[in-house]
Design an enzyme around this catalytic site. Structure first.
Site, PDB file in Angstrom:
ATOM      1  N   LEU A 193      39.788  -5.594 -23.090  1.00 53.14           N
ATOM      2  CA  LEU A 193      40.161  -6.510 -22.004  1.00 53.14           C
ATOM      3  C   LEU A 193      41.646  -6.338 -21.695  1.00 53.14           C
ATOM      4  O   LEU A 193      42.400  -5.776 -22.501  1.00 53.14           O
ATOM      5  CB  LEU A 193      39.860  -7.949 -22.428  1.00 53.14           C
ATOM      6  CG  LEU A 193      38.390  -8.200 -22.776  1.00 53.14           C
ATOM      7  CD1 LEU A 193      38.231  -9.488 -23.568  1.00 53.14           C
ATOM      8  CD2 LEU A 193      37.542  -8.245 -21.515  1.00 53.14           C
ATOM      9  N   ALA A 194      42.048  -6.867 -20.548  1.00 57.56           N
ATOM     10  CA  ALA A 194      43.445  -6.704 -20.128  1.00 57.56           C
ATOM     11  C   ALA A 194      44.420  -7.281 -21.151  1.00 57.56           C
ATOM     12  O   ALA A 194      45.529  -6.782 -21.312  1.00 57.56           O
ATOM     13  CB  ALA A 194      43.649  -7.364 -18.771  1.00 57.56           C
ATOM     14  N   CYS A 195      44.003  -8.339 -21.858  1.00 59.50           N
ATOM     15  CA  CYS A 195      44.886  -8.975 -22.846  1.00 59.50           C
ATOM     16  C   CYS A 195      45.042  -8.123 -24.108  1.00 59.50           C
ATOM     17  O   CYS A 195      45.845  -8.442 -24.984  1.00 59.50           O
ATOM     18  CB  CYS A 195      44.346 -10.351 -23.210  1.00 59.50           C
ATOM     19  SG  CYS A 195      42.675 -10.298 -23.844  1.00 59.50           S
ATOM     20  N   GLY A 196      44.251  -7.060 -24.220  1.00 52.67           N
ATOM     21  CA  GLY A 196      44.372  -6.161 -25.371  1.00 52.67           C
ATOM     22  C   GLY A 196      43.246  -6.343 -26.371  1.00 52.67           C
ATOM     23  O   GLY A 196      43.007  -5.459 -27.198  1.00 52.67           O
ATOM     24  N   SER A 197      42.555  -7.493 -26.353  1.00 51.82           N
ATOM     25  CA  SER A 197      41.455  -7.690 -27.305  1.00 51.82           C
ATOM     26  C   SER A 197      40.206  -6.957 -26.815  1.00 51.82           C
ATOM     27  O   SER A 197      40.127  -6.531 -25.660  1.00 51.82           O
ATOM     28  CB  SER A 197      41.178  -9.185 -27.516  1.00 51.82           C
ATOM     29  OG  SER A 197      40.748  -9.762 -26.327  1.00 51.82           O
TER      30      SER A 197
END
Ligand SMILES: Cc1cc2nc3c(=O)[nH]c(=O)nc-3n(C[C@H](O)[C@H](O)[C@H](O)COP(=O)(O)O)c2cc1C
Length: 182
Positions: free
Chosen positions: A158-162
């Protein structure tokens, strides 16, 4: 298959909303007429001009009173114009608003005025924890029970890195779902 089909594409303020540009582009290439509706959140990420250049139509914003005065916009869009309504991406906020039946903006009023005689497809896009939250899951169930087709999410980075669920399906996959439903 989508030639001359009229598709209302509501875009909301998920980080993935840039993918809605490609979805609009693919639908136009398939021969569809695409009317864009931009949520207040989407307008913080994207300018209407990008969609207007792709669809050759003025992108609508949520101020119902700024629409052309020759019709009642939410009624015309829902009951006369659209063959199919697609929400791509659907933010957690949009999902909650629709599940509450709020109609203080253009798309909320379109959603209520449609009364499910036209297919409504919704593609969620958000962080995995947000997607798993009971508020979101219960709202999705409620919308599904009313006739909204809830599209799957992808699993991935995901964009948040997770990494996890909540990733927006690709524009190409969204086109396939639209073809199945229209
Ligand atoms: C950088 C950034 C990325 C965001 N990504 C998402 C997202 O993917 N999904 C989501 O539900 N909300 C996301 N949000 C929060 C929404 O933008 C916020 O809830 C907004 O009020 C949604 O408005 P809308 O429903 O009118 O489009 C993000 C916010 C920021 C600042």
């Amino acid at each position: 298959m989508l030639k001359d089909k009229k598709i209302l594409l509501h875009v909301t303020g998920s980080i993935a909303c840039y993918k809605a540009c490609e979805l609009a582009n693919l639908l136009v290439k398939e021969g569809a007429e695409v009317q864009i509706s931009l949520s207040d959140g989407a307008l913080k990420f994207l300018q209407p001009a990008v969609f207007e250049g792709l669809t050759h139509k003025k992108a609508l914003t949520q101020n119902m009173f700024a629409c052309e005065p020759d019709c009642i916009p939410h009624i015309t869009l829902a009951q006369k114009w659209a063959d199919l309504i697609m929400i791509y991406p659907a933010s957690a906020n949009c999902i909650s608003r629709l599940a509450c039946g709020l109609s203080d903006d253009l798309f909320g009023a379109v959603f209520l005025a449609n009364n499910f005689d036209k297919p409504v497809l919704l593609a969620p896009a958000m962080n995995s924890n947000m997607f798993a939250h009971p508020a979101v899951q219960e709202n999705l169930k409620k919308l599904e029970s009313w006739g909204t087709k809830i599209l799957p999410t992808d699993e991935g980075r995901l964009a948040c890195g997770s990494v996890g669920k909540g990733k927006l399906i690709s524009p190409e996959t969204a086109v396939e779902f639209i073809k199945e439903s229209v």
